[in-house]
Scaffold this motif. Sequence first.
Motif, PDB file in Angstrom:
ATOM      1  N   PRO A   1      15.856 -25.060  22.203  1.00 55.49           N
ATOM      2  CA  PRO A   1      14.552 -24.463  21.902  1.00 55.49           C
ATOM      3  C   PRO A   1      14.532 -23.019  22.396  1.00 55.49           C
ATOM      4  CG  PRO A   1      14.298 -26.581  22.998  1.00 55.49           C
ATOM      5  CD  PRO A   1      15.740 -26.188  23.121  1.00 55.49           C
TER       6      PRO A   1
ATOM      7  N   THR B   1      11.939 -19.483  22.529  1.00 52.91           N
ATOM      8  CA  THR B   1      10.606 -18.909  22.330  1.00 52.91           C
ATOM      9  C   THR B   1      10.672 -17.406  22.546  1.00 52.91           C
ATOM     10  OG1 THR B   1       9.529 -20.927  23.122  1.00 52.91           O
ATOM     11  CG2 THR B   1       8.200 -18.935  23.092  1.00 52.91           C
TER      12      THR B   1
ATOM     13  N   ALA C   1      13.134 -20.364  32.062  1.00 51.05           N
ATOM     14  CA  ALA C   1      12.798 -21.011  30.791  1.00 51.05           C
ATOM     15  C   ALA C   1      12.237 -22.409  31.046  1.00 51.05           C
ATOM     16  CB  ALA C   1      14.025 -21.083  29.899  1.00 51.05           C
ATOM     17  N   LYS C   2      12.797 -23.118  31.999  1.00 58.02           N
ATOM     18  CA  LYS C   2      12.284 -24.457  32.310  1.00 58.02           C
ATOM     19  C   LYS C   2      10.824 -24.389  32.740  1.00 58.02           C
ATOM     20  CE  LYS C   2      13.116 -28.564  35.148  1.00 58.02           C
ATOM     21  NZ  LYS C   2      11.954 -29.175  34.616  1.00 58.02           N
TER      22      LYS C   2
ATOM     23  N   TRP D   1       8.657 -22.041  31.930  1.00 59.44           N
ATOM     24  CA  TRP D   1       7.863 -21.704  30.743  1.00 59.44           C
ATOM     25  C   TRP D   1       7.575 -22.960  29.926  1.00 59.44           C
ATOM     26  CZ3 TRP D   1       4.487 -19.344  27.948  1.00 59.44           C
ATOM     27  CH2 TRP D   1       4.460 -19.569  26.558  1.00 59.44           C
ATOM     28  N   TYR D   2       8.625 -23.731  29.633  1.00 58.89           N
ATOM     29  CA  TYR D   2       8.436 -24.911  28.788  1.00 58.89           C
ATOM     30  C   TYR D   2       7.603 -25.984  29.495  1.00 58.89           C
ATOM     31  CZ  TYR D   2      11.346 -22.914  25.204  1.00 58.89           C
ATOM     32  OH  TYR D   2      11.824 -22.092  24.219  1.00 58.89           O
ATOM     33  N   ASP D   3       7.677 -26.069  30.808  1.00 58.94           N
ATOM     34  CA  ASP D   3       6.834 -27.010  31.559  1.00 58.94           C
ATOM     35  C   ASP D   3       5.369 -26.581  31.573  1.00 58.94           C
ATOM     36  OD1 ASP D   3       9.022 -28.607  32.128  1.00 58.94           O
ATOM     37  OD2 ASP D   3       9.247 -27.880  34.203  1.00 58.94           O
TER      38      ASP D   3
ATOM     39  N   ARG E   1       3.828 -24.133  29.399  1.00 58.49           N
ATOM     40  CA  ARG E   1       3.309 -23.440  28.218  1.00 58.49           C
ATOM     41  C   ARG E   1       2.044 -24.077  27.656  1.00 58.49           C
ATOM     42  NH1 ARG E   1       7.517 -24.864  23.365  1.00 58.49           N
ATOM     43  NH2 ARG E   1       7.383 -27.108  23.679  1.00 58.49           N
TER      44      ARG E   1
ATOM     45  N   GLU F   1       8.388 -19.765  17.912  1.00 56.41           N
ATOM     46  CA  GLU F   1       9.260 -20.815  18.435  1.00 56.41           C
ATOM     47  C   GLU F   1      10.266 -21.260  17.383  1.00 56.41           C
ATOM     48  OE1 GLU F   1       5.923 -23.484  19.770  1.00 56.41           O
ATOM     49  OE2 GLU F   1       7.219 -23.521  21.550  1.00 56.41           O
TER      50      GLU F   1
ATOM     51  N   GLU G   1      14.120 -23.840  17.117  1.00 60.73           N
ATOM     52  CA  GLU G   1      15.093 -24.715  17.769  1.00 60.73           C
ATOM     53  C   GLU G   1      16.385 -24.581  16.975  1.00 60.73           C
ATOM     54  OE1 GLU G   1      15.066 -29.297  17.960  1.00 60.73           O
ATOM     55  OE2 GLU G   1      14.334 -28.604  19.924  1.00 60.73           O
TER      56      GLU G   1
ATOM     57  N   ASN H   1      15.679 -22.762  26.274  1.00 60.35           N
ATOM     58  CA  ASN H   1      15.584 -23.953  27.121  1.00 60.35           C
ATOM     59  C   ASN H   1      16.922 -24.711  27.169  1.00 60.35           C
ATOM     60  OD1 ASN H   1      14.305 -25.679  28.857  1.00 60.35           O
ATOM     61  ND2 ASN H   1      13.246 -26.835  27.271  1.00 60.35           N
TER      62      ASN H   1
END
Length: 165
Positions: A56, A58, A76-77, A79-81, A83, A100, A102, A127
């Motif tokens: 993924p 972004t 990044a982790k 951010w994804y946790d 967002r 976004e 993937e 990610n």
Amino acid sequence: MPYAPGTRRRRISLRRVLWAMLAACALADCGSSLRPFRLLVEVHVAARANQNSPIPVTLLAVYDQKLFERLSEMSAKQWYDQRDQLRRDFPSGDAFTEWEWEFVPGYTPPPAVVEIPRNANALVFANYRSPGPHRIRLGPHQRIRIDLEGEDLSVTTLEAAERSR
């Protein structure tokens, strides 16, 4: 209270003058600093990137300087946790815009064009499964290549890449 003779005509004339000035400004490219710039994004994904798992990615255009500094420190982790909460905290889109994707290892997608407002700062998060920040701040470039390598990402301006060939 009645208007003095000719008052209404002056107001219409003033309105016309303002509209004419606005039109002239638009034709003369006034306000171009507010126009977005087009960023061409090419992506190359290594054959066995991210332990042979989809990645993924972004791209963020951040308008709020304090938020940009905060995001610039996140991995990044993180951010994804966070967002979904950040989307709820800034629901109107006034603080940031995101794109976004993937990507599958070994796949080369077609280039994408995104329009980033000139008053925004940009970040890319990828990610990965491996530990690390996996985050890059972008400068005001017009063409970039994101290389999603085995364990991390890198960004190269296409102009620089073309000169080194």
